[in-house]
Design an enzyme around this catalytic site. Structure first.
Site, PDB file in Angstrom:
ATOM      1  N   PHE A  34      80.792 -19.658 -21.070  1.00  0.00           N
ATOM      2  CA  PHE A  34      81.043 -18.286 -22.072  1.00  0.00           C
ATOM      3  C   PHE A  34      82.430 -18.463 -22.899  1.00  0.00           C
ATOM      4  CE2 PHE A  34      77.193 -15.935 -21.016  1.00  0.00           C
ATOM      5  CZ  PHE A  34      77.123 -16.340 -19.845  1.00  0.00           C
ATOM      6  N   ARG A  35      83.517 -19.161 -22.042  1.00  0.00           N
ATOM      7  CA  ARG A  35      84.833 -19.197 -22.890  1.00  0.00           C
ATOM      8  C   ARG A  35      85.312 -20.613 -22.582  1.00  0.00           C
ATOM      9  NH1 ARG A  35      83.556 -15.070 -19.495  1.00  0.00           N
ATOM     10  NH2 ARG A  35      83.669 -12.841 -20.449  1.00  0.00           N
ATOM     11  N   ASP A 104      71.509 -18.136 -14.349  1.00  0.00           N
ATOM     12  CA  ASP A 104      70.698 -19.254 -14.483  1.00  0.00           C
ATOM     13  C   ASP A 104      69.598 -19.732 -13.353  1.00  0.00           C
ATOM     14  OD1 ASP A 104      73.346 -21.365 -14.563  1.00  0.00           O
ATOM     15  OD2 ASP A 104      71.995 -21.042 -12.868  1.00  0.00           O
ATOM     16  N   HIS A 124      75.117 -10.832 -11.134  1.00  0.00           N
ATOM     17  CA  HIS A 124      74.787 -10.582 -12.502  1.00  0.00           C
ATOM     18  C   HIS A 124      73.159 -10.494 -12.806  1.00  0.00           C
ATOM     19  CE1 HIS A 124      79.082 -11.328 -13.942  1.00  0.00           C
ATOM     20  NE2 HIS A 124      79.051 -10.185 -13.157  1.00  0.00           N
ATOM     21  N   CYS A 132      61.180  -3.816 -15.773  1.00  0.00           N
ATOM     22  CA  CYS A 132      60.606  -2.509 -16.620  1.00  0.00           C
ATOM     23  C   CYS A 132      61.704  -1.584 -16.276  1.00  0.00           C
ATOM     24  CB  CYS A 132      59.374  -2.126 -16.182  1.00  0.00           C
ATOM     25  SG  CYS A 132      58.791  -0.610 -17.124  1.00  0.00           S
ATOM     26  N   CYS A 157      55.931  -2.737 -21.005  1.00  0.00           N
ATOM     27  CA  CYS A 157      55.353  -2.965 -19.464  1.00  0.00           C
ATOM     28  C   CYS A 157      54.028  -2.377 -19.867  1.00  0.00           C
ATOM     29  CB  CYS A 157      56.128  -2.374 -18.544  1.00  0.00           C
ATOM     30  SG  CYS A 157      55.535  -2.225 -16.998  1.00  0.00           S
TER      31      CYS A 157
END
Ligand code: APR
Length: 258
Positions: A34-35, A104, A124, A132, A157
C-alpha cells in the site's frame, strides 16, 4: 543476520511466539503493497474505499473496488517462501499465532499446503469473501465480483441486502472478538514479530508496543524502517523471502543438533 540469530536464540517451543504480518510478506507473491514506492495508494484514492462511501454510494464503491481487487490480486498469486517459512515454524511448534493485516488469504493457503493448524487471525478480513450487510451471509467472492463486473452495481443478496467485500474498510470497526483475541495473544507473547508491515495503521501499529510493555522480545523483519524499530530488540531490514527461511533453518538446524 545477527538480528535473526538473536531472535532464533530466544525462540523455543515453550515460548509463545506471535507474528504480525502486513503487505510486505505478500509483495514477493506479486501483491502490491500500500505504501512505499509505487504503492497502491499512489494509484488509488483511499477515500474511495471508506465505509462511509460504501454506505452512501454502494454502486460507485463497487465499481472502484473491482479495479482495486484486480490491481491487488491479479489472477494467480501464490504463497511465497516467507508465508511457507511461517507455516513451517507453526507446524514445527515454534509459532503460536499469525495476526495478519493482509486480506489476500495467502497465509491460509501456505498453512493448508503444510497441514499447519497455527491460528491465523485476519484482522482486516479476507477479500476472497463477500458478506451481506443485511443477513450477514458470507460467501465466495469471485461469482459476486463477476456479477458486479457485468453491471450488477451493487451486487445484492437473495435477501435484498447489499454485499460488501468481507474486509475492514477505512472508518469501519474491526470485529471486537478478533481484536480482543489479537490483544490477548499479544499480551501472552514472549516473542512478538512484526513482519512486512509499515506498522502505521491502527490497531496493528499498537500491538508491538503492547507486547513490549508486557515484556516480550520484539523482532522486526521489514525492508524499510518502521516506527517500532526504536523499541525492538532485533531489527532485520531484509526481504521476507530471505529472512524467514533463514530463521526457520536456524531453528531446524538447532533441533538437529539437540
Ligand atoms: N520483504 C520485507 N518487507 C517488505 C517487502 C519484502 N519483500 N516488500 C515490502 N516490504 C515492506 C515495505 O518496506 C513496507 O514497510 O512492507 C511494508 C508494507 O507496508 P504497507 O504497504 O504500509 O502495508 P501494511 O503495513 O500491511 O498496511 C497496513 O494499511 O491500507 C491499509 O488495510 C490496509 O492492511 C493494510 C494496512
Amino acid at each position: 543476520h545477527a538480528a535473526l540469530e538473536r531472535l532464533a536464540a530466544e525462540i523455543d517451543r515453550d515460548a509463545t511466539v506471535v507474528a504480525l504480518t502486513g503487505a510486505g510478506i505478500s509483495a514477493p507473491s506479486g501483491v502490491p503493497t500500500f505504501r512505499g514506492d509505487d504503492g497502491v495508494w499512489d494509484h488509488f484514492d483511499e477515500g474511495q474505499f471508506t465505509y462511509g462511501r460504501f454506505r452512501s454510494d454502494p454502486a460507485g464503491f463497487w465499481e472502484d473496488r473491482i479495479e482495486l481487487q484486480r490491481a491487488l490480486f491479479g489472477d494467480d498469486y501464490e504463497p511465497n517462501a516467507g508465508h511457507e517459512a511461517l507455516a513451517e515454524l507453526g507446524r514445527d511448534g515454534y509459532l503460536d499465532a499469525v495476526l495478519t493485516q493482509n486480506t489476500d488469504g495467502l497465509h491460509g493457503d501456505a498453512a493448508d499446503a503444510l497441514d499447519d493448524e497455527t491460528p491465523i487471525l485476519e484482522l482486516h478480513g479476507n477479500a476472497r469473501r463477500v458478506r451481506c450487510t443485511d443477513c450477514g451471509t458470507r460467501r465466495e467472492g469471485d461469482p459476486i465480483f463477476e456479477r458486479a463486473a457485468d453491471g450488477e452495481l451493487p451486487p445484492t443478496c437473495d435477501c435484498g441486502g447489499i454485499y460488501k467485500p468481507d474486509v475492514v474498510l477505512f472508518g469501519e470497526q474491526l470485529s471486537g472478538a478478533v481484536i480482543q483475541r489479537a490483544r490477548s495473544l499479544t499480551a501472552e507473547s514472549d516473542i512478538f514479530l512484526g513482519i512486512g508491515s509499515s506498522l502505521v495503521v491502527e490497531p496493528a501499529a499498537s500491538l508491538p508496543r503492547e507486547a513490549a510493555t508486557t515484556g516480550a522480545t520484539i523482532g522486526i523483519v521489514n525492508l524499510e524502517s518502521t516506527p517500532v524499530d526504536g523499541v525492538a530488540d532485533a531489527v532485520s531490514h531484509v526481504d521476507v523471502t530471505d529472512a524467514l527461511p533463514r530463521l526457520q533453518s536456524l531453528l531446524a538446524d538447532r533441533d538437529r543438533l539437540e
